[in-house]
Design a protein around this motif. Structure first.
Motif, short mmCIF file in Angstrom:
data_model
loop_
_atom_site.label_atom_id
_atom_site.label_comp_id
_atom_site.label_asym_id
_atom_site.label_seq_id
_atom_site.Cartn_x
_atom_site.Cartn_y
_atom_site.Cartn_z
N ASN A 1 29.15 49.31 35.29
CA ASN A 1 29.27 49.06 36.10
C ASN A 1 30.06 48.68 37.31
O ASN A 1 30.12 47.37 38.25
N SER A 2 31.29 48.87 36.89
CA SER A 2 32.16 47.70 37.63
C SER A 2 34.05 48.41 37.22
O SER A 2 33.88 49.98 36.72
N TYR A 3 34.64 48.06 38.06
CA TYR A 3 36.10 49.07 38.29
C TYR A 3 37.41 48.51 37.34
O TYR A 3 38.02 49.12 37.10
N THR A 4 37.00 46.76 37.07
CA THR A 4 37.50 46.35 36.17
C THR A 4 37.53 46.32 35.07
O THR A 4 38.71 46.04 33.92
N LYS A 5 36.29 45.74 35.01
CA LYS A 5 35.88 45.77 32.81
C LYS A 5 36.24 46.72 32.16
O LYS A 5 37.00 46.81 30.83
N PRO A 6 36.79 48.04 32.62
CA PRO A 6 37.09 49.47 31.88
C PRO A 6 38.29 49.11 31.47
O PRO A 6 39.15 49.71 30.40
N PHE A 7 39.14 48.21 31.95
CA PHE A 7 40.60 47.69 31.61
C PHE A 7 40.62 46.93 30.87
O PHE A 7 41.58 47.44 30.26
N ILE A 8 39.50 46.04 30.10
CA ILE A 8 39.11 45.56 29.71
C ILE A 8 39.76 45.95 28.55
O ILE A 8 39.82 46.02 26.76
N ILE A 9 38.88 47.17 28.57
CA ILE A 9 37.90 48.44 27.28
C ILE A 9 40.30 49.36 27.11
O ILE A 9 39.79 49.43 26.02
N LEU A 10 40.07 49.38 27.47
CA LEU A 10 42.21 50.45 27.22
C LEU A 10 42.90 49.93 26.99
O LEU A 10 43.38 50.18 26.71
N LEU A 11 43.20 48.23 26.97
CA LEU A 11 43.82 47.23 26.65
C LEU A 11 44.11 47.84 24.83
O LEU A 11 44.84 47.29 24.23
N SER A 12 42.61 48.46 24.30
CA SER A 12 42.72 49.09 22.60
C SER A 12 44.13 49.68 22.95
O SER A 12 44.41 50.11 21.26
N LEU A 13 43.88 50.38 24.03
CA LEU A 13 45.02 51.50 23.09
C LEU A 13 46.60 51.58 22.97
O LEU A 13 47.12 52.65 22.08
#
Length: 193
Positions: free
Chosen positions: A73-85
């Motif tokens: 439920n956030s637009y910014t938290k996905p970027f934390i997860i995508l930093l693994s790519l």
């Protein structure tokens, strides 16, 4: 009427790739010589497939972002997860260079699938840390301590699932029990990525 000649051949990928042969032929017969060259086969098919895979990768990345945004439920938290790519990209670059794996459709499919695997492991880690952060009483446990405890609690399951996946695909990657160049390259990318 135009004269035409068809040249067919098989290529040993361990010596030279079809794309390299195509480049050599293009250099040898420039358009100034009145020769019209038309290519077909693996190099042409590979370029068409990579065009499709690149757009599939973008769609997959957008889809992954949207799903993570819905989960947290956030637009910014996905970027934390995508930093693994980027770490996945390092593993892929390593295997492509060290094992001399040529780019192919199967490698592209492995990369798109690997994006989901890597993001899944990141979601498990970040979700645990966020859940622990919300459950903690403010001021009771320092934020850094919550991150460390969440990482420690999820490290073992993530390492175990990753290790079983890697050990499962490495025999195929190295041709133990039979060798197929397409599946081998795909397996190596999955293992090292």
């Amino acid at each position: 009427a135009m004269r035409s000649t068809t040249v067919l051949g098989n290529v040993d990928n361990r010596i030279i790739s079809p794309t390299e042969i195509m480049d050599i032929v293009k250099q040898k017969f420039s358009r100034d010589d009145g020769v019209l060259l038309e290519f077909s086969g693996q190099p042409v098919e590979t370029s068409l497939i990579f065009a499709g895979l690149s757009s599939a990768s973008v769609v997959a990345l957008i889809g992954i972002y949207l799903i993570i945004a819905l989960i947290f439920n956030s637009y910014t938290k996905p970027f934390i997860i995508l930093l693994s790519l980027p770490f996945m990209a390092i593993g892929i670059a390593f295997v492509l260079i060290s094992h001399d794996v040529p780019g192919s459709m199967m490698v592209g499919v492995a990369v798109v699938g690997l994006m989901g695997v890597v993001v899944n492991a990141s979601i498990v880690m970040v979700d645990t840390i966020l859940t622990d952060t919300q459950a903690a009483t403010p001021g009771e446990i320092p934020g850094k301590q919550i991150v460390i405890e969440g990482a420690v609690s999820r490290l073992r399951p993530i390492v175990l699932t990753t290790a079983t996946t890697v050990l499962g695909v490495l025999p195929t990657g190295y041709g133990i029990g039979g060798y197929d160049p397409f599946l081998s390259h795909m397996s190596l990318v999955l293992a090292y990525g």
